[in-house]
Design a protein around this motif. Structure first.
Motif: not given
Ligand code: TXA
Ligand code: MG
Length: 338
Positions: A74, A182, A76, A95
């Motif tokens: 993902t 993260t 961000t 990530l």
């Protein structure tokens, strides 16, 4: 196994070996990497075996395009801003992974993975030729200094891996900055050429407390808990230019054969007959030459003590001192005197 030495013009042959599940080392702008197809667990297992790397230390996933990352993780919004600003370049971004897309052997079983898009066109062309990401840990035996020349890769892996793509010495000389996107605020897990002064204007405040991983504590980047960058000789850091006369006198009476890793200006003060390796005259040159210098002393096994020059730990110097400090196991000349 025969280890092929490929030129950048022979990328198709190197990619064919990778696609066949073999391990091929590749150049990047930072250090050489040990490549294998990231989605092939058997090929990735060969990388761990070749490096003698502990299985709980996850590998970087090296990509040719940002679109490749989106297939596995993902992205961000803040991570996207970093990619736009610094990729291709010496920044590795952690990530959250999309479940089941990457083998557990790559991620060390974590729910995150590290992604990197190197500046070196040779690397990107190699990955584009395989069509999938390749894992890319530094191409050195675990605990040894990273490889900044194809010769270093062959020193550690000749006969063990299928090939190395030789594009000459790597320009930067220390590994990429690792940033964990993260956590809030984002955390620099490993200092590199890009520091907080580069990243914060793009994404706001970052944590950069990577220098203070205490003994027994679990560091955020699993690789940071292991002995690292260590040549066979004991490295002792000389912090200030003014300390050199005393440090050289101390080494002389220590009863051990010693060598010196420092700028030409400092080497000019070293007695003749002492093995020396020149770091170059500024922090860029010193960083570029650091691992080659540490490895050079391994080729001179009579030397059991290496005095090495410190630089101010700001900017690129933060990355240089992080690696030098680890190679010395934290030993500084000032403490020897106390
Ligand atoms: O410049 C570089 O980054 C080089 C070139 C070849 O690309 N590669 C490199 O890889 O230095 P390696 O494996 O030697 O270092 C990767 C670091 C290790 O400390 C590892 O523990 C950490 O990144 N790492 C990898 N995946 C992680 C994750 N999911 N979470 C936290 N740390 C991670
Ligand atoms: Mg490494």
């Amino acid at each position: 196994m025969k280890t092929n030495r490929f030129t950048p013009a022979q990328i198709t042959e190197a990619a064919a070996l990778l696609k066949a599940g073999e391990v091929v080392a590749f150049p990047t702008e930072t250090v050489y990497g040990l490549g294998a197809i990231a989605t092939d667990p058997k090929a990735v297992a060969k990388v761990f075996a070749a490096k003698h790397r502990p299985a709980d230390n996850p590998l970087i996933v090296t990509v040719a395009t940002t679109a490749m990352v989106a297939e596995y993780a993902t992205i961000t919004p803040a991570a996207q801003q970093l990619m736009t600003a610094f990729w291709p370049g010496p920044l590795t971004i952690i990530l959250p992974v999309l479940p089941g897309r990457l083998p557990a052997v790559v991620t060390g079983g974590l729910s995150t993975a590290a992604f990197r898009l190197p500046a070196s066109a040779v690397t990107r062309d190699l990955i584009a030729a395989t069509g999938v990401p390749i894992v890319g840990p530094s191409a050195n035996l675990s605990t040894k200094p990273s490889a900044t020349k194809a010769e270093h890769v062959l020193h550690d892996f000749d006969g063990v891996i299928a090939g190395v793509v030789d594009a000459g010495p790597t320009p930067v000389g220390v590994e990429s900055t690792v940033i964990d996107m993260t956590v809030t605020p984002p955390a620099i897990l490993r200092p590199g050429k890009l520091g907080p002064a580069d990243l914060e204007p793009i994404i706001g405040p970052v944590q950069a407390d990577h220098h203070h991983v205490a003994a027994g504590e679990t560091p955020k980047a699993p690789g940071m808990k292991y002995k690292h960058y260590a040549p066979a000789a004991q490295v002792v850091i000389v912090d200030a230019p003014a300390d050199w006369p005393a440090a050289l006198a101390w080494a002389k009476v220590s009863g051990t054969a010693y060598g010196v890793l420092a700028s030409p200006a400092i080497l000019a003060t070293v007695p003749t007959g002492v093995p020396t390796y020149a770091l170059g005259g500024d922090i860029q040159a010193a960083t570029h030459n650091l691992f080659a210098g540490l490895r050079w002393f391994d080729l001179h096994p009579s030397v059991s003590l290496v005095l090495a020059q410190a630089y101010p730990a700001t900017g690129l110097g933060a990355a240089y001192m992080n690696r030098l400090d680890k190679s010395a196991g934290g030993r500084h000349f000032t403490q020897e005197q106390a």
